[in-house]
Design a protein around this motif. Structure first.
Motif, PDB file in Angstrom:
ATOM      1  N   SER A 147      37.035  33.494  64.060  1.00 12.83           N
ATOM      2  CA  SER A 147      37.564  32.929  65.307  1.00 12.83           C
ATOM      3  C   SER A 147      38.004  31.479  65.116  1.00 12.83           C
ATOM      4  CB  SER A 147      36.533  33.043  66.431  1.00 12.83           C
ATOM      5  OG  SER A 147      35.335  32.388  66.082  1.00 12.83           O
ATOM      6  N   SER A 148      37.310  30.715  64.293  1.00 18.22           N
ATOM      7  CA  SER A 148      37.721  29.332  64.021  1.00 18.22           C
ATOM      8  C   SER A 148      38.957  29.296  63.142  1.00 18.22           C
ATOM      9  CB  SER A 148      36.586  28.554  63.352  1.00 18.22           C
ATOM     10  OG  SER A 148      35.497  28.425  64.220  1.00 18.22           O
ATOM     11  N   ALA A 149      39.000  30.128  62.109  1.00 16.01           N
ATOM     12  CA  ALA A 149      40.156  30.153  61.214  1.00 16.01           C
ATOM     13  C   ALA A 149      41.410  30.614  61.953  1.00 16.01           C
ATOM     14  CB  ALA A 149      39.880  31.060  60.023  1.00 16.01           C
ATOM     15  N   ALA A 150      41.247  31.519  62.901  1.00 15.37           N
ATOM     16  CA  ALA A 150      42.398  32.053  63.628  1.00 15.37           C
ATOM     17  C   ALA A 150      43.087  30.988  64.471  1.00 15.37           C
ATOM     18  CB  ALA A 150      41.963  33.221  64.519  1.00 15.37           C
ATOM     19  N   THR A 151      42.346  29.984  64.895  1.00 17.61           N
ATOM     20  CA  THR A 151      42.941  28.937  65.728  1.00 17.61           C
ATOM     21  C   THR A 151      43.355  27.717  64.918  1.00 17.61           C
ATOM     22  OG1 THR A 151      40.765  28.012  66.256  1.00 17.61           O
ATOM     23  CG2 THR A 151      41.658  29.676  67.767  1.00 17.61           C
ATOM     24  N   ALA A 152      43.076  27.699  63.627  1.00 19.85           N
ATOM     25  CA  ALA A 152      43.487  26.595  62.752  1.00 19.85           C
ATOM     26  C   ALA A 152      44.903  26.888  62.265  1.00 19.85           C
ATOM     27  CB  ALA A 152      42.516  26.457  61.580  1.00 19.85           C
ATOM     28  N   GLY A 153      45.853  26.139  62.742  1.00 21.39           N
ATOM     29  CA  GLY A 153      47.256  26.452  62.499  1.00 21.39           C
ATOM     30  C   GLY A 153      47.719  26.389  61.057  1.00 21.39           C
ATOM     31  N   ASP A 154      47.104  25.548  60.236  1.00 21.88           N
ATOM     32  CA  ASP A 154      47.614  25.340  58.885  1.00 21.88           C
ATOM     33  C   ASP A 154      46.815  26.043  57.790  1.00 21.88           C
ATOM     34  OD1 ASP A 154      49.610  23.764  59.919  1.00 21.88           O
ATOM     35  OD2 ASP A 154      48.488  21.902  59.665  1.00 21.88           O
ATOM     36  N   VAL A 155      46.027  27.031  58.135  1.00 24.23           N
ATOM     37  CA  VAL A 155      45.299  27.794  57.122  1.00 24.23           C
ATOM     38  C   VAL A 155      45.743  29.247  57.167  1.00 24.23           C
ATOM     39  CG1 VAL A 155      43.269  26.272  57.143  1.00 24.23           C
ATOM     40  CG2 VAL A 155      43.289  28.292  58.587  1.00 24.23           C
ATOM     41  N   VAL A 156      45.605  29.914  56.040  1.00 24.02           N
ATOM     42  CA  VAL A 156      45.967  31.323  55.933  1.00 24.02           C
ATOM     43  C   VAL A 156      44.686  32.108  55.713  1.00 24.02           C
ATOM     44  CG1 VAL A 156      47.218  33.025  54.555  1.00 24.02           C
ATOM     45  CG2 VAL A 156      48.215  30.762  54.953  1.00 24.02           C
ATOM     46  N   GLN A 157      44.472  33.136  56.515  1.00 15.60           N
ATOM     47  CA  GLN A 157      43.293  33.978  56.322  1.00 15.60           C
ATOM     48  C   GLN A 157      43.542  34.909  55.144  1.00 15.60           C
ATOM     49  OE1 GLN A 157      41.760  35.829  59.870  1.00 15.60           O
ATOM     50  NE2 GLN A 157      42.473  34.147  61.125  1.00 15.60           N
ATOM     51  N   VAL A 158      42.542  35.059  54.289  1.00 15.86           N
ATOM     52  CA  VAL A 158      42.680  35.937  53.131  1.00 15.86           C
ATOM     53  C   VAL A 158      41.959  37.255  53.376  1.00 15.86           C
ATOM     54  CG1 VAL A 158      42.919  34.022  51.506  1.00 15.86           C
ATOM     55  CG2 VAL A 158      40.656  34.964  51.965  1.00 15.86           C
ATOM     56  N   ARG A 159      42.391  38.249  52.653  1.00 16.45           N
ATOM     57  CA  ARG A 159      41.760  39.566  52.712  1.00 16.45           C
ATOM     58  C   ARG A 159      40.689  39.649  51.625  1.00 16.45           C
ATOM     59  NH1 ARG A 159      45.119  43.869  54.979  1.00 16.45           N
ATOM     60  NH2 ARG A 159      46.742  42.862  56.178  1.00 16.45           N
ATOM     61  N   ILE A 160      39.707  40.474  51.866  1.00 15.39           N
ATOM     62  CA  ILE A 160      38.692  40.763  50.852  1.00 15.39           C
ATOM     63  C   ILE A 160      38.827  42.238  50.532  1.00 15.39           C
ATOM     64  CG2 ILE A 160      36.231  40.841  50.298  1.00 15.39           C
ATOM     65  CD1 ILE A 160      35.834  38.515  52.247  1.00 15.39           C
ATOM     66  N   ASP A 161      39.111  42.564  49.281  1.00 18.87           N
ATOM     67  CA  ASP A 161      39.359  43.953  48.868  1.00 18.87           C
ATOM     68  C   ASP A 161      40.398  44.614  49.778  1.00 18.87           C
ATOM     69  OD1 ASP A 161      37.608  43.810  46.715  1.00 18.87           O
ATOM     70  OD2 ASP A 161      35.904  44.459  47.927  1.00 18.87           O
ATOM     71  N   GLN A 162      41.455  43.891  50.069  1.00 20.86           N
ATOM     72  CA  GLN A 162      42.585  44.347  50.887  1.00 20.86           C
ATOM     73  C   GLN A 162      42.259  44.515  52.365  1.00 20.86           C
ATOM     74  OE1 GLN A 162      45.568  44.217  49.416  1.00 20.86           O
ATOM     75  NE2 GLN A 162      44.366  43.600  47.647  1.00 20.86           N
ATOM     76  N   ALA A 163      41.045  44.220  52.783  1.00 21.55           N
ATOM     77  CA  ALA A 163      40.668  44.364  54.192  1.00 21.55           C
ATOM     78  C   ALA A 163      40.880  43.037  54.919  1.00 21.55           C
ATOM     79  CB  ALA A 163      39.211  44.792  54.322  1.00 21.55           C
ATOM     80  N   PRO A 164      41.548  43.075  56.081  1.00 24.13           N
ATOM     81  CA  PRO A 164      41.751  41.833  56.833  1.00 24.13           C
ATOM     82  C   PRO A 164      40.477  41.409  57.556  1.00 24.13           C
ATOM     83  CG  PRO A 164      42.639  43.687  58.057  1.00 24.13           C
ATOM     84  CD  PRO A 164      42.166  44.226  56.721  1.00 24.13           C
ATOM     85  N   ALA A 165      40.423  40.119  57.865  1.00 28.34           N
ATOM     86  CA  ALA A 165      39.275  39.566  58.587  1.00 28.34           C
ATOM     87  C   ALA A 165      39.412  39.900  60.064  1.00 28.34           C
ATOM     88  CB  ALA A 165      39.224  38.058  58.384  1.00 28.34           C
ATOM     89  N   THR A 166      38.988  41.111  60.424  1.00 29.34           N
ATOM     90  CA  THR A 166      39.058  41.553  61.814  1.00 29.34           C
ATOM     91  C   THR A 166      37.735  42.189  62.216  1.00 29.34           C
ATOM     92  OG1 THR A 166      39.865  43.748  61.221  1.00 29.34           O
ATOM     93  CG2 THR A 166      41.539  42.036  61.650  1.00 29.34           C
TER      94      THR A 166
END
Length: 176
Positions: free
Chosen positions: A92-111
């Motif tokens: 939830s914090s990373a999603a609102t940080a405009g200049d960062v990219v969320q990474v996947r772990i083993d192709q799974a998104p952070a959801t």
């Protein structure tokens, strides 16, 4: 990267940039969850390496480095500001940080769905602790009731979280 085996993004198909780790201090919940859920494979535990500098501003831009921060907000700001930086935070914090990219772990998104179906391993249960039984008319008791009532559950959901009562195993508050 956290194991110290990869030092440059070019080694994993990225730009020719040194990898700079930005992590929370030992004992933080997000760091503990990272080690326990992502950096442990059941038999081997990889701890986050020791910081190489005391201040993220002191990281040498041309060689790998590691700094630690005291808050998620600072971590996300440092990751956004340092070319090649990699950090960890709650989604939830990373999603609102405009200049960062969320990474996947083993192709799974952070959801939340990825956590609930067991594909995304980086999650943590938040607990509320009290010293003894709370007086029923106390502010702390009212807050705990609020968290477990519909209003509190709605706010948890609004911020991408799941109340324990809605998980597959509510008594242990685990998604799978």
């Amino acid at each position: 990267m956290y194991a110290g085996r990869i030092a440059n993004w070019s080694e994993v198909g990225g730009a020719d940039l040194p990898i700079h780790l930005v992590s929370r201090h030992r004992g933080s919940g997000t760091r503990t969850a990272l080690v326990e859920r992502v950096l442990t494979d059941g038999t081997t535990r990889i701890d986050v390496p020791e910081a190489t500098v005391n201040d993220c501003a002191a990281i040498q831009k041309d060689q790998p480095g590691h700094c630690e921060t005291d808050s998620t907000e600072t971590l996300l700001r440092e990751v956004a500001d340092i070319p090649g930086a990699l950090g960890h935070s709650e989604v939830s914090s990373a999603a609102t940080a405009g200049d960062v990219v969320q990474v996947r772990i083993d192709q799974a998104p952070a959801t939340l769905t990825g956590v609930e179906d067991g594909r995304y391993p980086y999650w943590q249960t938040e607990f509320a602790y009290t010293y003894g039984e709370l007086p029923a008319d106390s502010i702390a008791a009212a807050f705990l009731r609020y968290l477990t009532d519909q209003g509190g559950k709605d706010i948890l959901r609004e911020h991408g979280n799941r109340p324990c009562s809605e998980t597959e195993f509510p008594l242990v508050c685990r998604p799978t």
